[in-house]
Design a protein around this motif. Structure first.
Motif, PDB file in Angstrom:
ATOM      1  N   GLU A 177       3.691  -2.632  16.523  1.00  0.00           N
ATOM      2  CA  GLU A 177       3.635  -4.077  16.715  1.00  0.00           C
ATOM      3  C   GLU A 177       4.049  -4.455  18.131  1.00  0.00           C
ATOM      4  OE1 GLU A 177       5.097  -8.023  14.283  1.00  0.00           O
ATOM      5  OE2 GLU A 177       6.476  -6.330  14.443  1.00  0.00           O
ATOM      6  N   THR A 178       5.105  -3.800  18.623  1.00  0.00           N
ATOM      7  CA  THR A 178       5.564  -4.069  19.986  1.00  0.00           C
ATOM      8  C   THR A 178       4.527  -3.644  21.017  1.00  0.00           C
ATOM      9  OG1 THR A 178       7.861  -3.769  19.281  1.00  0.00           O
ATOM     10  CG2 THR A 178       7.411  -3.627  21.641  1.00  0.00           C
ATOM     11  N   ASP A 179       3.893  -2.501  20.786  1.00  0.00           N
ATOM     12  CA  ASP A 179       2.867  -2.015  21.719  1.00  0.00           C
ATOM     13  C   ASP A 179       1.666  -2.950  21.778  1.00  0.00           C
ATOM     14  OD1 ASP A 179       4.439   0.178  22.187  1.00  0.00           O
ATOM     15  OD2 ASP A 179       3.333   1.520  20.848  1.00  0.00           O
ATOM     16  N   ALA A 180       1.392  -3.645  20.683  1.00  0.00           N
ATOM     17  CA  ALA A 180       0.191  -4.491  20.618  1.00  0.00           C
ATOM     18  C   ALA A 180       0.401  -5.861  21.252  1.00  0.00           C
ATOM     19  CB  ALA A 180      -0.247  -4.658  19.167  1.00  0.00           C
ATOM     20  N   GLU A 181       1.651  -6.250  21.471  1.00  0.00           N
ATOM     21  CA  GLU A 181       1.908  -7.608  22.002  1.00  0.00           C
ATOM     22  C   GLU A 181       1.247  -7.841  23.356  1.00  0.00           C
ATOM     23  OE1 GLU A 181       6.071  -8.314  21.961  1.00  0.00           O
ATOM     24  OE2 GLU A 181       6.191  -8.489  19.768  1.00  0.00           O
ATOM     25  N   PRO A 182       1.361  -6.922  24.317  1.00  0.00           N
ATOM     26  CA  PRO A 182       0.671  -7.163  25.592  1.00  0.00           C
ATOM     27  C   PRO A 182      -0.845  -7.254  25.443  1.00  0.00           C
ATOM     28  CG  PRO A 182       2.305  -5.410  25.820  1.00  0.00           C
ATOM     29  CD  PRO A 182       2.163  -5.688  24.369  1.00  0.00           C
ATOM     30  N   MET A 183      -1.408  -6.486  24.537  1.00  0.00           N
ATOM     31  CA  MET A 183      -2.857  -6.529  24.319  1.00  0.00           C
ATOM     32  C   MET A 183      -3.284  -7.894  23.796  1.00  0.00           C
ATOM     33  SD  MET A 183      -3.362  -2.835  22.470  1.00  0.00           S
ATOM     34  CE  MET A 183      -2.510  -1.370  23.061  1.00  0.00           C
ATOM     35  N   PRO A 197       5.840  -1.266   4.567  1.00  0.00           N
ATOM     36  CA  PRO A 197       6.600  -0.028   4.375  1.00  0.00           C
ATOM     37  C   PRO A 197       7.796   0.010   5.326  1.00  0.00           C
ATOM     38  CG  PRO A 197       4.601   0.410   5.616  1.00  0.00           C
ATOM     39  CD  PRO A 197       4.518  -1.019   5.179  1.00  0.00           C
ATOM     40  N   GLN A 198       8.865   0.643   4.906  1.00  0.00           N
ATOM     41  CA  GLN A 198      10.038   0.774   5.755  1.00  0.00           C
ATOM     42  C   GLN A 198       9.752   1.828   6.816  1.00  0.00           C
ATOM     43  OE1 GLN A 198      12.681  -1.256   5.518  1.00  0.00           O
ATOM     44  NE2 GLN A 198      11.535  -2.287   3.874  1.00  0.00           N
ATOM     45  N   SER A 199       9.339   1.372   7.984  1.00  0.00           N
ATOM     46  CA  SER A 199       8.900   2.293   9.023  1.00  0.00           C
ATOM     47  C   SER A 199       9.214   1.739  10.404  1.00  0.00           C
ATOM     48  CB  SER A 199       7.390   2.553   8.896  1.00  0.00           C
ATOM     49  OG  SER A 199       6.906   3.274   9.989  1.00  0.00           O
ATOM     50  N   LYS A 200      10.004   2.482  11.167  1.00  0.00           N
ATOM     51  CA  LYS A 200      10.264   2.092  12.554  1.00  0.00           C
ATOM     52  C   LYS A 200       8.994   2.227  13.385  1.00  0.00           C
ATOM     53  CE  LYS A 200      15.153   3.409  12.560  1.00  0.00           C
ATOM     54  NZ  LYS A 200      16.204   4.268  13.194  1.00  0.00           N
ATOM     55  N   LEU A 201       8.158   3.165  13.011  1.00  0.00           N
ATOM     56  CA  LEU A 201       6.908   3.363  13.726  1.00  0.00           C
ATOM     57  C   LEU A 201       6.040   2.116  13.670  1.00  0.00           C
ATOM     58  CD1 LEU A 201       4.897   5.146  15.241  1.00  0.00           C
ATOM     59  CD2 LEU A 201       4.134   6.049  13.035  1.00  0.00           C
ATOM     60  N   TYR A 222       0.867  -1.181   0.000  1.00  0.00           N
ATOM     61  CA  TYR A 222       0.000   0.000   0.000  1.00  0.00           C
ATOM     62  C   TYR A 222       0.905   1.233   0.000  1.00  0.00           C
ATOM     63  CZ  TYR A 222      -3.835  -3.115   1.318  1.00  0.00           C
ATOM     64  OH  TYR A 222      -4.777  -4.121   1.349  1.00  0.00           O
ATOM     65  N   PRO A 223       1.407   1.633  -1.157  1.00  0.00           N
ATOM     66  CA  PRO A 223       2.432   2.697  -1.203  1.00  0.00           C
ATOM     67  C   PRO A 223       1.952   4.068  -0.750  1.00  0.00           C
ATOM     68  CG  PRO A 223       1.681   2.128  -3.425  1.00  0.00           C
ATOM     69  CD  PRO A 223       1.088   1.105  -2.505  1.00  0.00           C
ATOM     70  N   LYS A 224       0.651   4.344  -0.778  1.00  0.00           N
ATOM     71  CA  LYS A 224       0.167   5.690  -0.477  1.00  0.00           C
ATOM     72  C   LYS A 224      -0.315   5.859   0.956  1.00  0.00           C
ATOM     73  CE  LYS A 224      -1.215   6.732  -5.238  1.00  0.00           C
ATOM     74  NZ  LYS A 224      -2.326   7.186  -6.120  1.00  0.00           N
ATOM     75  N   LEU A 225      -0.233   4.818   1.768  1.00  0.00           N
ATOM     76  CA  LEU A 225      -0.724   4.914   3.142  1.00  0.00           C
ATOM     77  C   LEU A 225       0.272   5.669   4.028  1.00  0.00           C
ATOM     78  CD1 LEU A 225      -2.296   1.431   3.931  1.00  0.00           C
ATOM     79  CD2 LEU A 225      -3.412   3.521   3.168  1.00  0.00           C
ATOM     80  N   ARG A 226      -0.249   6.488   4.911  1.00  0.00           N
ATOM     81  CA  ARG A 226       0.569   7.197   5.889  1.00  0.00           C
ATOM     82  C   ARG A 226       0.374   6.531   7.251  1.00  0.00           C
ATOM     83  NH1 ARG A 226      -0.382  11.638   7.562  1.00  0.00           N
ATOM     84  NH2 ARG A 226       1.685  12.559   7.809  1.00  0.00           N
ATOM     85  N   ILE A 227       1.401   5.821   7.712  1.00  0.00           N
ATOM     86  CA  ILE A 227       1.317   5.130   8.990  1.00  0.00           C
ATOM     87  C   ILE A 227       1.223   6.129  10.133  1.00  0.00           C
ATOM     88  CG2 ILE A 227       2.425   3.390  10.450  1.00  0.00           C
ATOM     89  CD1 ILE A 227       1.481   2.374   7.757  1.00  0.00           C
TER      90      ILE A 227
END
Length: 331
Positions: free
Chosen positions: A293-299, A284-288, A253-258
């Motif tokens: 993904e890390t924030d969602a693991e506990p959930m 997409p190449q995104s550290k965000l 999805y090249p046009k998405l803004r994370i």
């Protein structure tokens, strides 16, 4: 000067004023009543079951024939032709001399709506020539008529709301319900300000027509549209929807803004329900994105443990604590 009505006027002449003449080649007027003018009658063509327009006369004596198939109005006395258009579900307009657009009377617009819907959705049964004052202004479908799946294409949220308001509960075929859902998601994608209205109508589809969204709809609402309100409506339509192991990014999805707040929350929510980001070549190449993904693991872990405790309520609370410790998550 006048002749008796032929077979083409069958079903319309019933209830006419005894003294009302029939104009050659035109539909005659019905008897007026106190609630709403009955000057409007349907126009049909020989061999065609669906009406093609309406004929109406003004108090001034001018009369007009409006053909929906051509989107034209003809002044009967002079033969002058003007364009007509549908502005919104309950408003029809005609071009005025010198530019600009005039608005048809309410009862004329009601009948034009009914004929327009009949033409658009392919009904093959008679429409009543007289409007119902209780339903005036509402472009509901005639009795026995259901919108086809292709009929939702190009509709706005407002016109879909009006259209579906005239459909009986649990009467739409599955393909029509899914087509309406897909159109709502597409409209929300194109006009983010309409997400709230789209979510409301999607919930109505689920409640009244049995809509049950799937993973494709969840991905569209969460990733593409990025609206938590719309995503909640998708989840509410299918409480047992299984998302575990499904890819969020099923393609690039090249046009998405994370960075969009709504999209971040939706991706986090999808991950917390067991979905995975997907193959690296689609991401997409995104550290965000990795942080989300890390924030969602506990959930996700909490949700799994909640499910375990629901199924096996006899498990001691220490089991939950030990599982979280083993996962490296603080309770």
């Amino acid at each position: 000067l006048f002749r008796s009505p032929g077979p083409w006027c069958h079903g319309i002449t019933a209830g006419l004023h005894p003294a009302s003449p029939v104009m050659p080649g035109r539909r005659c007027q019905e008897k007026a009543d106190d609630d709403q003018s009955s000057r409007v009658t349907l126009v049909r063509r020989d061999g065609v079951e669906i009406p093609v327009g309406v004929f109406y006369a003004e108090m001034s004596g001018d009369s007009y024939e409006i053909d929906i198939t051509r989107m034209e109005q003809t002044h009967v006395e002079s033969g002058r032709v003007r364009k007509v258009r549908l502005d919104k579900p309950d408003t029809w307009r005609f071009s005025k001399p010198g530019g600009g657009w005039g608005t048809y009377p309410r009862d004329v617009s009601v009948e034009l709506n009914r004929v327009f819907l009949a033409q658009k959705y392919g009904i093959h049964k008679d429409l009543n020539a007289g409007g119902d004052a209780d339903n005036a202004g509402s472009p509901t479908l005639p009795a026995g008529m259901q919108p086809a799946a292709s009929g939702f294409k190009g509709q706005t949220i407002a016109s879909m709301t009006e259209l579906l308001s005239g459909v009986a509960a649990r009467s739409l075929p599955v393909e029509s319900v899914l087509a309406a859902c897909n159109q709502l998601l597409s409209l929300a994608e194109a006009q983010p300000a309409q997400c709230g209205a789209a979510a409301t109508l999607l919930s109505t589809l689920a409640l009244q027509q049995g809509l049950a969204c799937d993973v494709v709809h969840a991905r569209h609402a969460g990733l593409v549209v990025g609206s938590m309100r719309l995503l909640r409506a998708v989840f509410a339509s299918a409480p047992e929807l299984r998302l575990v192991g499904e890819d969020i990014f099923d393609r690039r999805y090249p046009k998405l803004r994370i960075q969009d707040e709504g999209r971040k929350n939706c991706i986090r929510c999808l991950l917390a329900r067991g979905m995975v980001l997907g193959a690296n070549d689609r991401l997409p190449q995104s550290k965000l994105l990795r942080k989300i993904e890390t924030d969602a693991e506990p959930m996700w872990a909490e949700k799994c443990l909640d499910s375990m405790m629901d199924i096996c309520p006899q498990l001691p609370d220490t089991v939950r604590s030990r599982v979280l410790a083993w996962l490296g998550l603080a309770e």
